[in-house]
Design a protein around this motif. Structure first.
Motif, PDB file in Angstrom:
ATOM      1  N   PRO A   1       0.810  -1.227   0.000  1.00 32.38           N
ATOM      2  CA  PRO A   1       0.000   0.000   0.000  1.00 32.38           C
ATOM      3  C   PRO A   1       0.840   1.272   0.000  1.00 32.38           C
ATOM      4  O   PRO A   1       0.545   2.224  -0.740  1.00 32.38           O
ATOM      5  N   ALA A   2       1.904   1.306   0.812  1.00 38.23           N
ATOM      6  CA  ALA A   2       2.785   2.479   0.838  1.00 38.23           C
ATOM      7  C   ALA A   2       3.497   2.646  -0.494  1.00 38.23           C
ATOM      8  O   ALA A   2       3.688   3.774  -0.981  1.00 38.23           O
ATOM      9  N   PHE A   3       3.882   1.533  -1.097  1.00 38.13           N
ATOM     10  CA  PHE A   3       4.528   1.578  -2.414  1.00 38.13           C
ATOM     11  C   PHE A   3       3.570   2.173  -3.450  1.00 38.13           C
ATOM     12  O   PHE A   3       3.963   3.024  -4.264  1.00 38.13           O
ATOM     13  N   ILE A   4       2.312   1.745  -3.414  1.00 36.65           N
ATOM     14  CA  ILE A   4       1.318   2.247  -4.371  1.00 36.65           C
ATOM     15  C   ILE A   4       1.139   3.756  -4.227  1.00 36.65           C
ATOM     16  O   ILE A   4       1.012   4.477  -5.219  1.00 36.65           O
ATOM     17  N   GLU A   5       1.130   4.242  -2.988  1.00 37.26           N
ATOM     18  CA  GLU A   5       0.962   5.678  -2.754  1.00 37.26           C
ATOM     19  C   GLU A   5       2.047   6.494  -3.437  1.00 37.26           C
ATOM     20  O   GLU A   5       1.805   7.622  -3.874  1.00 37.26           O
ATOM     21  N   ALA A   6       3.252   5.920  -3.515  1.00 38.15           N
ATOM     22  CA  ALA A   6       4.376   6.649  -4.108  1.00 38.15           C
ATOM     23  C   ALA A   6       4.605   6.280  -5.570  1.00 38.15           C
ATOM     24  O   ALA A   6       5.530   6.805  -6.197  1.00 38.15           O
ATOM     25  N   PHE A   7       3.775   5.392  -6.111  1.00 38.12           N
ATOM     26  CA  PHE A   7       3.963   4.903  -7.480  1.00 38.12           C
ATOM     27  C   PHE A   7       3.236   5.837  -8.442  1.00 38.12           C
ATOM     28  O   PHE A   7       2.017   5.771  -8.597  1.00 38.12           O
ATOM     29  N   ALA A   8       3.989   6.720  -9.083  1.00 37.52           N
ATOM     30  CA  ALA A   8       3.400   7.786  -9.910  1.00 37.52           C
ATOM     31  C   ALA A   8       2.446   7.277 -10.991  1.00 37.52           C
ATOM     32  O   ALA A   8       1.393   7.900 -11.222  1.00 37.52           O
ATOM     33  N   PRO A   9       2.744   6.176 -11.700  1.00 42.03           N
ATOM     34  CA  PRO A   9       1.817   5.730 -12.748  1.00 42.03           C
ATOM     35  C   PRO A   9       0.423   5.372 -12.237  1.00 42.03           C
ATOM     36  O   PRO A   9      -0.518   5.309 -13.027  1.00 42.03           O
ATOM     37  N   ALA A  10       0.277   5.139 -10.907  1.00 45.48           N
ATOM     38  CA  ALA A  10      -1.042   4.805 -10.360  1.00 45.48           C
ATOM     39  C   ALA A  10      -1.710   5.999  -9.684  1.00 45.48           C
ATOM     40  O   ALA A  10      -2.746   5.851  -9.035  1.00 45.48           O
ATOM     41  N   SER A  11      -1.153   7.180  -9.858  1.00 53.56           N
ATOM     42  CA  SER A  11      -1.647   8.362  -9.133  1.00 53.56           C
ATOM     43  C   SER A  11      -3.057   8.778  -9.549  1.00 53.56           C
ATOM     44  O   SER A  11      -3.730   9.512  -8.822  1.00 53.56           O
ATOM     45  N   SER A  12      -3.524   8.313 -10.695  1.00 56.28           N
ATOM     46  CA  SER A  12      -4.876   8.673 -11.126  1.00 56.28           C
ATOM     47  C   SER A  12      -5.946   7.931 -10.319  1.00 56.28           C
ATOM     48  O   SER A  12      -7.138   8.237 -10.441  1.00 56.28           O
ATOM     49  N   LEU A  13      -5.530   6.956  -9.512  1.00 59.23           N
ATOM     50  CA  LEU A  13      -6.452   6.215  -8.649  1.00 59.23           C
ATOM     51  C   LEU A  13      -6.012   6.423  -7.197  1.00 59.23           C
ATOM     52  O   LEU A  13      -5.426   5.532  -6.578  1.00 59.23           O
ATOM     53  N   PRO A  14      -6.283   7.596  -6.625  1.00 58.39           N
ATOM     54  CA  PRO A  14      -5.765   7.910  -5.289  1.00 58.39           C
ATOM     55  C   PRO A  14      -6.302   6.998  -4.193  1.00 58.39           C
ATOM     56  O   PRO A  14      -5.718   6.927  -3.112  1.00 58.39           O
ATOM     57  N   TYR A  15      -7.413   6.311  -4.449  1.00 58.84           N
ATOM     58  CA  TYR A  15      -7.999   5.407  -3.454  1.00 58.84           C
ATOM     59  C   TYR A  15      -7.360   4.024  -3.474  1.00 58.84           C
ATOM     60  O   TYR A  15      -7.648   3.182  -2.618  1.00 58.84           O
ATOM     61  N   LEU A  16      -6.472   3.771  -4.424  1.00 59.77           N
ATOM     62  CA  LEU A  16      -5.933   2.427  -4.616  1.00 59.77           C
ATOM     63  C   LEU A  16      -5.155   1.932  -3.398  1.00 59.77           C
ATOM     64  O   LEU A  16      -5.267   0.766  -3.008  1.00 59.77           O
ATOM     65  N   ALA A  17      -4.362   2.802  -2.776  1.00 62.77           N
ATOM     66  CA  ALA A  17      -3.544   2.380  -1.634  1.00 62.77           C
ATOM     67  C   ALA A  17      -4.427   1.936  -0.473  1.00 62.77           C
ATOM     68  O   ALA A  17      -4.116   0.944   0.215  1.00 62.77           O
ATOM     69  N   ASP A  18      -5.550   2.640  -0.245  1.00 62.23           N
ATOM     70  CA  ASP A  18      -6.429   2.239   0.854  1.00 62.23           C
ATOM     71  C   ASP A  18      -7.178   0.947   0.540  1.00 62.23           C
ATOM     72  O   ASP A  18      -7.469   0.156   1.447  1.00 62.23           O
ATOM     73  N   VAL A  19      -7.492   0.708  -0.721  1.00 59.82           N
ATOM     74  CA  VAL A  19      -8.076  -0.582  -1.101  1.00 59.82           C
ATOM     75  C   VAL A  19      -7.072  -1.691  -0.798  1.00 59.82           C
ATOM     76  O   VAL A  19      -7.424  -2.756  -0.275  1.00 59.82           O
ATOM     77  N   ALA A  20      -5.796  -1.437  -1.086  1.00 57.15           N
ATOM     78  CA  ALA A  20      -4.743  -2.409  -0.767  1.00 57.15           C
ATOM     79  C   ALA A  20      -4.638  -2.614   0.739  1.00 57.15           C
ATOM     80  O   ALA A  20      -4.428  -3.742   1.211  1.00 57.15           O
ATOM     81  N   ARG A  21      -4.780  -1.544   1.517  1.00 54.42           N
ATOM     82  CA  ARG A  21      -4.739  -1.674   2.982  1.00 54.42           C
ATOM     83  C   ARG A  21      -5.900  -2.552   3.478  1.00 54.42           C
ATOM     84  O   ARG A  21      -5.740  -3.356   4.406  1.00 54.42           O
ATOM     85  N   LEU A  22      -7.067  -2.380   2.876  1.00 55.67           N
ATOM     86  CA  LEU A  22      -8.211  -3.199   3.252  1.00 55.67           C
ATOM     87  C   LEU A  22      -7.935  -4.671   2.937  1.00 55.67           C
ATOM     88  O   LEU A  22      -8.240  -5.560   3.744  1.00 55.67           O
ATOM     89  N   GLU A  23      -7.349  -4.925   1.792  1.00 55.24           N
ATOM     90  CA  GLU A  23      -7.052  -6.313   1.430  1.00 55.24           C
ATOM     91  C   GLU A  23      -5.984  -6.909   2.355  1.00 55.24           C
ATOM     92  O   GLU A  23      -6.026  -8.097   2.679  1.00 55.24           O
ATOM     93  N   ARG A  24      -5.037  -6.103   2.824  1.00 52.52           N
ATOM     94  CA  ARG A  24      -4.044  -6.580   3.787  1.00 52.52           C
ATOM     95  C   ARG A  24      -4.716  -6.920   5.122  1.00 52.52           C
ATOM     96  O   ARG A  24      -4.372  -7.912   5.766  1.00 52.52           O
ATOM     97  N   LEU A  25      -5.682  -6.093   5.537  1.00 59.39           N
ATOM     98  CA  LEU A  25      -6.401  -6.386   6.771  1.00 59.39           C
ATOM     99  C   LEU A  25      -7.160  -7.709   6.659  1.00 59.39           C
ATOM    100  O   LEU A  25      -7.250  -8.473   7.629  1.00 59.39           O
ATOM    101  N   ARG A  26      -7.701  -7.983   5.489  1.00 63.32           N
ATOM    102  CA  ARG A  26      -8.419  -9.242   5.288  1.00 63.32           C
ATOM    103  C   ARG A  26      -7.471 -10.435   5.395  1.00 63.32           C
ATOM    104  O   ARG A  26      -7.817 -11.474   5.961  1.00 63.32           O
ATOM    105  N   ILE A  27      -6.273 -10.302   4.861  1.00 58.12           N
ATOM    106  CA  ILE A  27      -5.286 -11.389   4.966  1.00 58.12           C
ATOM    107  C   ILE A  27      -4.891 -11.599   6.424  1.00 58.12           C
ATOM    108  O   ILE A  27      -4.818 -12.731   6.917  1.00 58.12           O
TER     109      ILE A  27
END
Length: 259
Positions: free
Chosen positions: A91-117
């Motif tokens: 999730p932290a990597f995604i936040e800093a990954f410029a090519p994914a910046s158009s989806l600012p909610y992506l890192a928190d979706v990843a955090r949710l999936e980590r919580l599920r694991i």
């Protein structure tokens, strides 16, 4: 750098040459065999990330996700043998990954999936019997000192984005067209048996649970929740927690004297 470090560095860096110490038992070119092994290792790490972050992959598309995961894997190799733990800092990597910046909610979706694991692999604990809490609640003068222990699988995420709805849309419960991703949501993650569930909860409920998680008593938690959200309802919140099996123990705080 010793031979082992050289091998690991070359394994995840396609610009590095095959380690000079490698030989092949059948006389074939070690560089060719190493290249195959390198590709297999990288592909396995990407597959592990795809299995852990299916909604992130769906939001990005498989091709984009695998390209991003390859960049991540080369810079962040596994630190344990347990692949379920791999990707904890994605999730932290995604936040800093410029090519994914158009989806600012992506890192928190990843955090949710980590919580599920984390919830799936958390320790087992028997939920508190409803009558045990009912008995404790029958002494309202002592509620301020009542301590509640939450299930080991319990996880909480407060997001500026609609992480619960985005996750639900990818389970078929909603359509993406129905979701405004820029609506803040709080997610409660909990394992029920072998099934990990995701609930959307109010901000007051989230603060109430955070306070309980910090080991503070029910009275203090309820006060904080009401100060944040005047619509917070203690009875409704506790009933929901009991139904979900989120409470495993209750006891009065020994540090607080009886009234």
């Amino acid at each position: 750098m010793n031979a082992q470090e050289d091998f690991v560095a070359a394994l995840l860096d396609p610009e590095r040459a095959c380690p000079a110490q490698l030989t092949a038992w059948n006389g074939s070119d070690p560089a060719v065999r190493f290249a195959v092994y390198r590709n297999n290792v990288l592909s396995s790490l990407i597959d592990a990330l795809a299995a852990s972050f299916p909604v992130v992959q769906q939001l990005l598309g498989e091709e984009f996700f695998r390209a991003m995961a390859a960049v991540y894997a080369r810079h962040s190799p596994p630190r344990t043998r347990i692949l379920a733990d791999y990707g904890a800092d994605l999730p932290a990597f995604i936040e800093a990954f410029a090519p994914a910046s158009s989806l600012p909610y992506l890192a928190d979706v990843a955090r949710l999936e980590r919580l599920r694991i984390r919830a799936y692999h958390a320790a087992d604990a028997a939920p508190l019997a409803a009558d045990a809490l009912t008995k404790a609640l029958a002494s309202p003068d002592r509620l301020a000192s009542l301590l509640l222990r939450l299930h080991p699988s319990f996880g909480l995420l407060e997001s500026a984005f609609a992480v619960v709805s985005l996750w639900a849309a990818h389970q078929g419960a909603l359509t993406l067209a129905e979701v405004d991703p820029y609506q803040a949501q709080c997610a409660l993650v909990l394992r029920n048996g072998l099934e990990v569930e995701v609930f959307g909860i109010r901000p007051g409920d989230a603060l109430f649970l955070q306070t309980l998680q910090q080991g503070l008593p029910l009275g203090h938690a309820a006060q904080r929740a009401l100060a944040l959200d005047s619509a917070f309802d203690l009875g409704t919140c506790l009933a929901h927690l009991l139904r979900a099996g989120a409470i495993t123990h209750c006891a009065y705080d020994p540090q607080r004297p009886l009234p």
